[in-house]
Scaffold this motif. Structure first.
Motif, PDB file in Angstrom:
ATOM      1  N   HIS A 294     -10.250  -3.767  -3.112  1.00 54.35           N
ATOM      2  CA  HIS A 294     -10.301  -5.230  -3.000  1.00 54.35           C
ATOM      3  C   HIS A 294     -11.619  -5.694  -2.384  1.00 54.35           C
ATOM      4  CE1 HIS A 294      -6.025  -5.528  -4.044  1.00 54.35           C
ATOM      5  NE2 HIS A 294      -5.855  -4.473  -3.280  1.00 54.35           N
ATOM      6  N   ALA A 295     -12.681  -4.940  -2.615  1.00 57.05           N
ATOM      7  CA  ALA A 295     -13.977  -5.236  -1.997  1.00 57.05           C
ATOM      8  C   ALA A 295     -14.473  -6.629  -2.349  1.00 57.05           C
ATOM      9  CB  ALA A 295     -15.006  -4.192  -2.399  1.00 57.05           C
TER      10      ALA A 295
ATOM     11  N   ALA B  23     -14.866  -1.563  12.258  1.00 62.38           N
ATOM     12  CA  ALA B  23     -16.202  -2.154  12.351  1.00 62.38           C
ATOM     13  C   ALA B  23     -17.196  -1.364  11.512  1.00 62.38           C
ATOM     14  CB  ALA B  23     -16.653  -2.204  13.809  1.00 62.38           C
ATOM     15  N   GLY B  24     -17.114  -0.039  11.580  1.00 60.31           N
ATOM     16  CA  GLY B  24     -17.973   0.801  10.756  1.00 60.31           C
ATOM     17  C   GLY B  24     -17.622   0.726   9.285  1.00 60.31           C
ATOM     18  N   PHE B  25     -16.321   0.630   8.981  1.00 58.27           N
ATOM     19  CA  PHE B  25     -15.895   0.533   7.583  1.00 58.27           C
ATOM     20  C   PHE B  25     -16.417  -0.754   6.937  1.00 58.27           C
ATOM     21  CE2 PHE B  25     -11.854   3.098   8.785  1.00 58.27           C
ATOM     22  CZ  PHE B  25     -12.604   4.261   8.814  1.00 58.27           C
TER      23      PHE B  25
ATOM     24  N   PRO C  17      -8.962   3.038   1.057  1.00 60.75           N
ATOM     25  CA  PRO C  17      -8.673   2.777  -0.359  1.00 60.75           C
ATOM     26  C   PRO C  17      -8.437   1.296  -0.649  1.00 60.75           C
ATOM     27  CG  PRO C  17      -7.454   4.692   0.399  1.00 60.75           C
ATOM     28  CD  PRO C  17      -8.073   4.073   1.613  1.00 60.75           C
ATOM     29  N   PHE C  18      -7.748   0.601   0.253  1.00 60.53           N
ATOM     30  CA  PHE C  18      -7.476  -0.829   0.042  1.00 60.53           C
ATOM     31  C   PHE C  18      -8.772  -1.624   0.067  1.00 60.53           C
ATOM     32  CE2 PHE C  18      -6.305  -5.134   1.184  1.00 60.53           C
ATOM     33  CZ  PHE C  18      -5.175  -5.367   0.417  1.00 60.53           C
TER      34      PHE C  18
ATOM     35  N   THR D 150       0.878  -1.181   0.000  1.00 56.71           N
ATOM     36  CA  THR D 150       0.000   0.000   0.000  1.00 56.71           C
ATOM     37  C   THR D 150       0.910   1.224   0.000  1.00 56.71           C
ATOM     38  OG1 THR D 150      -0.113   0.455   2.390  1.00 56.71           O
ATOM     39  CG2 THR D 150      -1.535  -1.307   1.552  1.00 56.71           C
ATOM     40  N   PRO D 151       0.366   2.422  -0.135  1.00 57.15           N
ATOM     41  CA  PRO D 151       1.210   3.617  -0.005  1.00 57.15           C
ATOM     42  C   PRO D 151       1.872   3.735   1.361  1.00 57.15           C
ATOM     43  CG  PRO D 151      -0.864   4.174  -1.067  1.00 57.15           C
ATOM     44  CD  PRO D 151      -1.001   2.771  -0.568  1.00 57.15           C
ATOM     45  N   GLY D 152       1.317   3.040   2.354  1.00 55.75           N
ATOM     46  CA  GLY D 152       1.903   3.019   3.694  1.00 55.75           C
ATOM     47  C   GLY D 152       2.492   1.658   3.996  1.00 55.75           C
ATOM     48  N   HIS D 153       2.006   1.024   5.059  1.00 50.41           N
ATOM     49  CA  HIS D 153       2.491  -0.294   5.444  1.00 50.41           C
ATOM     50  C   HIS D 153       1.633  -1.387   4.807  1.00 50.41           C
ATOM     51  CE1 HIS D 153       5.153   1.777   8.101  1.00 50.41           C
ATOM     52  NE2 HIS D 153       4.175   2.256   8.854  1.00 50.41           N
TER      53      HIS D 153
END
Length: 459
Positions: free
Chosen positions: A170-171, A408-410, A165-166, A63-66
Motif C-alpha cells: 500500500h505504498a 521510523a526506519g521503515f 508487507p503491508f 493482514t495475515p496477523g492483526h
C-alpha cells in the motif's frame, strides 16, 4: 484566533475525550497472545468506526496477523501521516497490578492525577491525543485539519510481522510528505521533547542442551554437564565485569562517539539522573564506565539478558540435572551497527565457549533493525518545536531515545519519508510493566500540543 478556539474546545471536552480513551483501554488487544485475536480485531474496528464518525475514509484492513487501520482525509496543505499502534503488552505478572489492567480509572498520586490501565501510555493514550486534536479541530472549523492519513498498527508489541508487507503493498496511499509518530516520552516531566535519534534492536534466543534427558543429581551430579551452569557461565562472559563493556569481539563496530555540540545540548535538556535512577530503585548507574547515564541510554549499544530458565520450576525441590537451559537476549544498536553482522558475532562468541557435550540451538525467528536518525534540518521540526514550547511554557528540546521504534526506519527505507517523533509519556509510566499509567496532564496537553503542531504545519 481559530487556534485559540480549538484549544478552548479541547479544554471543554476533556471529560468526553477521557471517556472515549477508557472505551479503547477496556479492549484487551494483546497482540502476542493468539487467545486475544478477537480483541485485537475489536480494537481495530473501534478505531476505524471512530475515524469514520470523524469524517475519515477509514477501515480496518485485514493482514495475515492483526488488522491495520487506515484512514484518509483529503484537504489543503502538506500530506501528513500519523502512526500509532493499538495493540498492548501482556499484563503478567497479574498479581502485581493494583487493579484490573483493563478496567481503567483515574487515580490521585503525589505527582497528580493519572490514568491507570494497560495501554494508557503505550500507545492507546498517545494515539488518542492526535485523534482528539483532530476532533476538536473539526468541531471549530467544520473540517479535519489539512491532508491527513491515519495509520494504526496492531502488531507493534509482537514484532510487526505484517507491517513491512503491508507498507510495500500500500505504498502509494501511505507515502506522504512527513510521518508523525506518537510513541515516545519526554526527557523529563513537563519538558516537551522531539526525538532526534533512536536505538535499533536485535533479538535472539538460544538453548543449550547437555544430557538427552533430565538426570538424577545424585547419580550424575559431579561428572555430568549441567546446562544451567553452562548457560550461566556463557552469559557472564558477555560483559567485562570491571568496565561494563560488552566483551563480544567486534561488538562496537559501527559505534560513534557523540559530537561535542550535541552532547552539550543533551546536558542542558533537563534530564535528572538521580530521579531517573531512584524512581526504579537504583542508587547508582551500573552500565558502561566512562559514559553518563544519558549517553548510555541514548547513544551506547547494549546486550541485555531478558530471560533465563531451565530445570524444575514447581513447588518444592526436584533433584535433577536438566537436559536443557534457555536464554533470551536483546541488543540496542546505535550508529552504523549492522544487526545481521552482530547476530553472527554473538553466536560465534557462544559457540567458542561451549564445553564438550554441550550443544547450542538458536532461534530461527530473526528480528533486527538498525538505529535511526531523524532529519531535524527540515523546517517542520523547528515549527513543531516552537509549537510545543508555546504549549508547555518551556523550551522544547531535541533528544535521543533509548528505545527502538523500527517504524521510523521503515518509513524512510520503504516509503522514502522522514519521520518526526513527538510523545508525552513519562519515564515512570511503567510501560510493559504492572500498573502502567499515563498522566492526565500528558493526555490533556498532548491533545493541545498536536492541535498547535497541526496549525503550525498546515502552512
Amino acid at each position: 484566533m481559530s487556534l485559540d478556539a480549538v484549544l478552548a474546545k479541547i479544554d471543554e471536552t476533556l471529560p468526553e475525550a477521557m471517556e472515549r480513551l477508557f472505551g479503547l483501554l477496556r479492549i484487551r488487544s494483546i497482540s502476542t497472545d493468539p487467545a486475544f485475536k478477537a480483541e485485537c480485531a475489536k480494537a481495530a474496528d473501534w478505531l476505524a468506526n471512530d475515524l469514520k464518525w470523524l469524517g475519515f475514509d477509514a477501515a480496518a484492513r485485514p493482514t495475515p496477523g492483526h488488522p491495520m487501520v487506515v484512514g484518509h482525509s483529503k484537504g489543503d496543505g502538506p500530506h501528513l501521516l500519523f502512526y500509532g499502534h493499538y495493540d498492548v503488552q501482556p499484563v503478567d505478572p497479574l498479581n502485581l497490578w493494583h487493579r484490573d489492567p483493563f478496567d481503567p480509572a483515574i487515580e490521585d498520586t503525589p505527582n497528580g492525577k493519572v490514568i491507570r490501565g494497560r495501554g494508557s501510555s503505550d500507545d492507546k493514550g498517545q494515539l488518542m491525543t492526535f485523534i482528539e486534536a483532530c476532533r476538536a479541530w473539526k468541531a471549530i472549523h467544520g473540517k479535519l485539519p489539512g491532508n491527513l492519513t491515519i495509520f494504526l498498527e496492531g502488531e507493534e508489541e509482537s514484532g510487526s510481522p505484517s507491517l513491512i508487507p503491508f507498507m510495500k503493498e500500500h505504498a502509494a496511499e501511505l507515502t506522504s510528505d512527513l510521518a508523525l509518530i506518537c510513541d515516545t516520552s519526554m526527557v523529563s516531566p513537563g519538558v516537551p521533547s522531539i526525538a532526534s535519534q533512536l536505538r535499533g534492536m536485535l533479538k535472539d534466543e538460544f538453548t543449550i542442551t547437555g544430557p538427552r534427558i533430565d538426570l538424577h543429581s545424585g547419580h550424575y551430579g559431579g561428572p555430568g554437564l549441567n546446562p544451567l551452569r553452562e548457560i550461566a557461565r556463557i552469559v557472564a562472559s558477555f560483559h567485562d565485569a570491571e568496565t561494563g563493556r560488552v566483551a563480544v569481539e567486534g561488538f562496537y563496530d559501527g559505534v560513534h562517539e557523540v559530537p561535542g555540540a550535541l552532547l552539550k545540548q543533551w546536558e542542558s535538556c533537563g534530564f535528572d539522573e538521580k530521579e531517573y535512577l531512584n524512581s526504579v530503585g537504583y542508587s547508582q548507574a551500573h552500565g558502561e564506565k566512562g559514559y553518563s547515564t544519558l549517553v548510555q541510554q541514548w547513544a551506547r549499544p547494549t546486550l541485555e539478558v531478558n530471560g533465563m530458565w531451565g530445570g524444575y520450576q514447581g513447588a518444592g525441590s526436584k533433584t535433577v540435572i536438566p537436559s536443557e537451559a534457555h536464554c533470551k537476549i536483546t541488543c540496542r544498536l546505535v550508529g552504523d551497527m549492522d544487526p545481521d553482522d552482530l547476530r553472527e558475532k554473538i553466536r560465534a562468541h557462544v559457540a567458542a565457549r561451549l564445553s564438550p557435550d554441550a550443544k547450542v540451538t538458536w532461534d530461527n525467528d530473526l528480528e533486527g533493525s538498525p538505529a535511526a536518525v531523524m532529519n531535524t534540518n527540515r523546517p517542520e521540526f523547528e515549527a513543531a518545536r516552537k509549537a510545543l514550547s508555546d504549549e508547555w511554557n518551556r523550551e522544547a528540546v531535541f533528544v535521543g531515545m533509548g528505545g527502538s521504534i523500527p517504524i521510523a526506519g521503515f518509513f524512510k527505507d520503504i516509503l522514502g519519508m522522514d519521520a518526526m517523533l513527538v510523545g508525552f509519556a513519562n519515564e515512570d509510566d511503567a510501560i510493559h510493566s504492572p500498573n502502567e499509567k499515563y498522566d492526565v496532564k500528558s493526555f490533556h496537553k498532548g491533545i493541545r500540543s498536536w492541535a498547535r503542531i497541526l496549525d503550525a504545519l498546515n502552512w
